[in-house]
Design a protein around this motif. Structure first.
Motif, PDB file in Angstrom:
ATOM      1  N   LEU A   1       0.990  -1.504   0.005  1.00 48.58           N
ATOM      2  CA  LEU A   1      -0.233  -0.404   0.169  1.00 48.58           C
ATOM      3  C   LEU A   1       0.797   1.185  -0.153  1.00 48.58           C
ATOM      4  CD1 LEU A   1      -2.611   1.606   0.211  1.00 48.58           C
ATOM      5  CD2 LEU A   1      -2.315   1.226   2.755  1.00 48.58           C
ATOM      6  N   VAL A   2       1.888   1.079   1.040  1.00 47.28           N
ATOM      7  CA  VAL A   2       2.555   2.642   0.742  1.00 47.28           C
ATOM      8  C   VAL A   2       3.669   2.145  -0.813  1.00 47.28           C
ATOM      9  CG1 VAL A   2       4.408   3.223   2.384  1.00 47.28           C
ATOM     10  CG2 VAL A   2       2.686   2.254   3.439  1.00 47.28           C
ATOM     11  N   SER A   3       4.324   1.143  -0.901  1.00 42.20           N
ATOM     12  CA  SER A   3       4.607   1.469  -2.167  1.00 42.20           C
ATOM     13  C   SER A   3       4.061   2.084  -3.203  1.00 42.20           C
ATOM     14  CB  SER A   3       5.288  -0.209  -2.720  1.00 42.20           C
ATOM     15  OG  SER A   3       6.142   0.453  -2.892  1.00 42.20           O
ATOM     16  N   GLY A   4       2.522   1.365  -3.353  1.00 44.50           N
ATOM     17  CA  GLY A   4       2.202   1.822  -4.375  1.00 44.50           C
ATOM     18  C   GLY A   4       1.277   2.807  -4.247  1.00 44.50           C
ATOM     19  N   THR A   5       1.511   3.532  -3.483  1.00 49.93           N
ATOM     20  CA  THR A   5       0.971   5.451  -2.700  1.00 49.93           C
ATOM     21  C   THR A   5       2.118   6.656  -2.869  1.00 49.93           C
ATOM     22  OG1 THR A   5      -0.072   5.035  -1.054  1.00 49.93           O
ATOM     23  CG2 THR A   5       0.188   7.276  -1.422  1.00 49.93           C
ATOM     24  N   LEU A   6       3.307   5.970  -2.830  1.00 50.27           N
ATOM     25  CA  LEU A   6       4.400   6.500  -3.368  1.00 50.27           C
ATOM     26  C   LEU A   6       4.953   6.386  -4.758  1.00 50.27           C
ATOM     27  CD1 LEU A   6       7.111   4.947  -0.804  1.00 50.27           C
ATOM     28  CD2 LEU A   6       6.376   7.386  -0.986  1.00 50.27           C
ATOM     29  N   LEU A   7       4.364   5.205  -5.801  1.00 46.01           N
ATOM     30  CA  LEU A   7       4.572   5.178  -6.833  1.00 46.01           C
ATOM     31  C   LEU A   7       4.118   6.239  -7.706  1.00 46.01           C
ATOM     32  CD1 LEU A   7       5.961   3.513  -9.640  1.00 46.01           C
ATOM     33  CD2 LEU A   7       3.762   2.049  -9.618  1.00 46.01           C
ATOM     34  N   GLY A   8       2.514   6.330  -7.455  1.00 47.71           N
ATOM     35  CA  GLY A   8       1.172   7.027  -7.837  1.00 47.71           C
ATOM     36  C   GLY A   8       2.173   8.372  -7.597  1.00 47.71           C
TER      37      GLY A   8
END
Length: 86
Positions: free
Chosen positions: A14-21
């Protein structure tokens, strides 16, 4: 996969997807910091969890959370710039 591994995988993806976005949406100097944080997070996760199944699950959930983040951010921006008629 144990319950603890599933929680860690879900949280970190979740944190990684948010950082990617955020990397895709933020301007140039800030997105470099976000990308470095994302790389550090992924390296930490891959060192902590060595099994292939957990890594594949992490990558799939990161992509899903990235797409969800972009979709929600686009909807928020659209609603903010185009208020409903009164």
């Amino acid at each position: 996969m144990t319950f603890k591994e599933a929680l860690w995988t879900s949280l970190i993806s979740l944190v990684s997807g948010t950082l990617l976005g955020s990397f895709a949406l933020l301007p140039s100097p800030i997105n470099a910091v976000v990308s470095i944080l994302g790389v550090i997070l992924v390296i930490w996760f891959f060192r902590k969890f060595q099994r292939k199944g957990i890594r594949i699950t992490f990558i799939i959930f990161t992509i899903v959370y990235y797409l969800l983040f972009i979709l929600l951010w686009s909807a928020y921006t659209f609603i903010k710039t185009n208020p409903p008629p009164v």
